[in-house]
Design a protein around this motif. Structure first.
Motif, PDB file in Angstrom:
ATOM      1  N   GLN A 100       7.603  65.949  54.900  1.00  0.00           N
ATOM      2  CA  GLN A 100       7.835  66.923  55.963  1.00  0.00           C
ATOM      3  C   GLN A 100       6.558  67.691  56.280  1.00  0.00           C
ATOM      4  N   SER A 101       5.767  68.001  55.279  1.00  0.00           N
ATOM      5  CA  SER A 101       4.530  68.757  55.497  1.00  0.00           C
ATOM      6  C   SER A 101       3.519  67.941  56.309  1.00  0.00           C
ATOM      7  N   VAL A 102       3.485  66.636  56.095  1.00  0.00           N
ATOM      8  CA  VAL A 102       2.580  65.756  56.852  1.00  0.00           C
ATOM      9  C   VAL A 102       3.018  65.713  58.316  1.00  0.00           C
ATOM     10  N   VAL A 103       4.315  65.543  58.542  1.00  0.00           N
ATOM     11  CA  VAL A 103       4.832  65.524  59.912  1.00  0.00           C
ATOM     12  C   VAL A 103       4.533  66.856  60.589  1.00  0.00           C
ATOM     13  N   SER A 104       4.684  67.949  59.871  1.00  0.00           N
ATOM     14  CA  SER A 104       4.401  69.281  60.413  1.00  0.00           C
ATOM     15  C   SER A 104       2.933  69.394  60.838  1.00  0.00           C
ATOM     16  N   GLU A 105       2.030  68.898  60.010  1.00  0.00           N
ATOM     17  CA  GLU A 105       0.600  68.940  60.342  1.00  0.00           C
ATOM     18  C   GLU A 105       0.296  68.079  61.568  1.00  0.00           C
ATOM     19  N   ILE A 106       0.967  66.952  61.698  1.00  0.00           N
ATOM     20  CA  ILE A 106       0.769  66.077  62.861  1.00  0.00           C
ATOM     21  C   ILE A 106       1.259  66.786  64.117  1.00  0.00           C
ATOM     22  N   LEU A 107       2.451  67.363  64.037  1.00  0.00           N
ATOM     23  CA  LEU A 107       3.025  68.031  65.210  1.00  0.00           C
ATOM     24  C   LEU A 107       2.230  69.272  65.619  1.00  0.00           C
ATOM     25  N   SER A 108       1.572  69.914  64.663  1.00  0.00           N
ATOM     26  CA  SER A 108       0.786  71.114  64.984  1.00  0.00           C
ATOM     27  C   SER A 108      -0.641  70.786  65.402  1.00  0.00           C
ATOM     28  N   GLY A 109      -1.018  69.507  65.311  1.00  0.00           N
ATOM     29  CA  GLY A 109      -2.359  69.102  65.733  1.00  0.00           C
ATOM     30  C   GLY A 109      -3.395  69.163  64.639  1.00  0.00           C
ATOM     31  N   LYS A 110      -2.993  69.465  63.412  1.00  0.00           N
ATOM     32  CA  LYS A 110      -3.938  69.528  62.290  1.00  0.00           C
ATOM     33  C   LYS A 110      -4.299  68.149  61.761  1.00  0.00           C
ATOM     34  N   ARG A 111      -3.430  67.183  62.027  1.00  0.00           N
ATOM     35  CA  ARG A 111      -3.643  65.801  61.610  1.00  0.00           C
ATOM     36  C   ARG A 111      -3.361  64.887  62.781  1.00  0.00           C
ATOM     37  N   GLN A 112      -3.958  63.715  62.758  1.00  0.00           N
ATOM     38  CA  GLN A 112      -3.690  62.710  63.773  1.00  0.00           C
ATOM     39  C   GLN A 112      -2.817  61.611  63.179  1.00  0.00           C
ATOM     40  N   LEU A 113      -2.061  60.956  64.052  1.00  0.00           N
ATOM     41  CA  LEU A 113      -1.282  59.810  63.604  1.00  0.00           C
ATOM     42  C   LEU A 113      -2.231  58.675  63.232  1.00  0.00           C
ATOM     43  N   ASN A 114      -1.973  58.003  62.122  1.00  0.00           N
ATOM     44  CA  ASN A 114      -2.792  56.845  61.769  1.00  0.00           C
ATOM     45  C   ASN A 114      -2.058  55.560  62.175  1.00  0.00           C
ATOM     46  N   VAL A 115      -2.712  54.446  62.018  1.00  0.00           N
ATOM     47  CA  VAL A 115      -2.163  53.164  62.473  1.00  0.00           C
ATOM     48  C   VAL A 115      -0.851  52.841  61.770  1.00  0.00           C
ATOM     49  N   ARG A 116      -0.769  53.067  60.470  1.00  0.00           N
ATOM     50  CA  ARG A 116       0.459  52.792  59.722  1.00  0.00           C
ATOM     51  C   ARG A 116       1.610  53.640  60.253  1.00  0.00           C
ATOM     52  N   GLN A 117       1.348  54.907  60.491  1.00  0.00           N
ATOM     53  CA  GLN A 117       2.394  55.805  60.998  1.00  0.00           C
ATOM     54  C   GLN A 117       2.843  55.396  62.401  1.00  0.00           C
ATOM     55  N   ILE A 118       1.884  55.032  63.223  1.00  0.00           N
ATOM     56  CA  ILE A 118       2.198  54.613  64.594  1.00  0.00           C
ATOM     57  C   ILE A 118       3.072  53.362  64.567  1.00  0.00           C
ATOM     58  N   ARG A 119       2.730  52.407  63.721  1.00  0.00           N
ATOM     59  CA  ARG A 119       3.546  51.184  63.615  1.00  0.00           C
ATOM     60  C   ARG A 119       4.959  51.507  63.141  1.00  0.00           C
ATOM     61  N   TRP A 120       5.053  52.397  62.165  1.00  0.00           N
ATOM     62  CA  TRP A 120       6.371  52.767  61.658  1.00  0.00           C
ATOM     63  C   TRP A 120       7.194  53.449  62.752  1.00  0.00           C
ATOM     64  N   LEU A 121       6.576  54.387  63.473  1.00  0.00           N
ATOM     65  CA  LEU A 121       7.286  55.092  64.547  1.00  0.00           C
ATOM     66  C   LEU A 121       7.756  54.133  65.635  1.00  0.00           C
ATOM     67  N   ALA A 122       6.898  53.202  66.018  1.00  0.00           N
ATOM     68  CA  ALA A 122       7.261  52.242  67.056  1.00  0.00           C
ATOM     69  C   ALA A 122       8.463  51.409  66.619  1.00  0.00           C
ATOM     70  N   GLU A 123       8.458  50.977  65.361  1.00  0.00           N
ATOM     71  CA  GLU A 123       9.587  50.194  64.858  1.00  0.00           C
ATOM     72  C   GLU A 123      10.838  51.067  64.730  1.00  0.00           C
ATOM     73  N   PHE A 124      10.671  52.279  64.247  1.00  0.00           N
ATOM     74  CA  PHE A 124      11.792  53.200  64.051  1.00  0.00           C
ATOM     75  C   PHE A 124      12.491  53.524  65.375  1.00  0.00           C
ATOM     76  N   PHE A 125      11.687  53.823  66.409  1.00  0.00           N
ATOM     77  CA  PHE A 125      12.254  54.182  67.710  1.00  0.00           C
ATOM     78  C   PHE A 125      12.460  52.968  68.622  1.00  0.00           C
ATOM     79  N   LYS A 126      12.023  51.794  68.161  1.00  0.00           N
ATOM     80  CA  LYS A 126      12.148  50.555  68.942  1.00  0.00           C
ATOM     81  C   LYS A 126      11.480  50.676  70.317  1.00  0.00           C
ATOM     82  N   VAL A 127      10.201  51.103  70.268  1.00  0.00           N
ATOM     83  CA  VAL A 127       9.376  51.248  71.464  1.00  0.00           C
ATOM     84  C   VAL A 127       8.027  50.584  71.216  1.00  0.00           C
ATOM     85  N   PRO A 128       7.254  50.317  72.273  1.00  0.00           N
ATOM     86  CA  PRO A 128       5.924  49.729  72.064  1.00  0.00           C
ATOM     87  C   PRO A 128       4.994  50.681  71.296  1.00  0.00           C
ATOM     88  N   VAL A 129       4.132  50.093  70.504  1.00  0.00           N
ATOM     89  CA  VAL A 129       3.163  50.857  69.714  1.00  0.00           C
ATOM     90  C   VAL A 129       2.320  51.789  70.591  1.00  0.00           C
TER      91      VAL A 129
END
Length: 133
Positions: A100-129
């Motif tokens: 949850q803390s990592v997601v919070s940092e991403i949403l607040s702009g303190k961290r950027q999404l990495n390739v692994r996270q982007i792939r997971w999100l695309a698969e999770f939401f069933k949308v293009p990467v």
């Protein structure tokens, strides 16, 4: 004068409102209404004789839309926020992104999404990467 041009001259007053690029919102509205009617007639038939007019009017409507109502640029984080809201998710509902803390940092702009996270999100939401890039 050719027969084709004679026919154009004879019928121009009737078709001219549909065969000019929109300069005002009223022009645009006329074209959108005409396009809707034409699409009802043409349907899915790409070979329909009116398809050329559909293409022309569609291009003009699209160009007017992009000029007057451009689509705003959004970041992958903006998309993530929107998808979370749409699906009623909390930060802890995304374990593939991290704790949850990592997601919070991403949403607040303190961290950027990495390739692994982007792939997971695309698969999770069933949308293009590329939605998260």
């Amino acid at each position: 004068m050719s027969v084709l041009i004679e026919q154009v001259v004879e019928h121009w007053q009737f078709v001219s409102p549909l065969l000019r690029k929109p300069k005002t919102e009223a022009d645009y509205d006329v074209l959108v209404e005409a396009l809707d009617e034409l699409l009802d007639i043409v349907g899915e038939n790409e070979a329909h004789p009116l398809m050329g007019v559909v293409d022309i009017i569609g291009d003009w409507v699209e160009a007017y839309d992009l000029e007057h109502w451009p689509i705003p640029e959004v970041s992958g984080v903006d998309v993530l926020r929107s998808m979370m809201q749409e699906h009623g998710l909390t930060q802890s509902d995304l374990p593939g992104v991290g704790a949850q803390s990592v997601v919070s940092e991403i949403l607040s702009g303190k961290r950027q999404l990495n390739v692994r996270q982007i792939r997971w999100l695309a698969e999770f939401f069933k949308v293009p990467v590329d939605m998260f890039i």
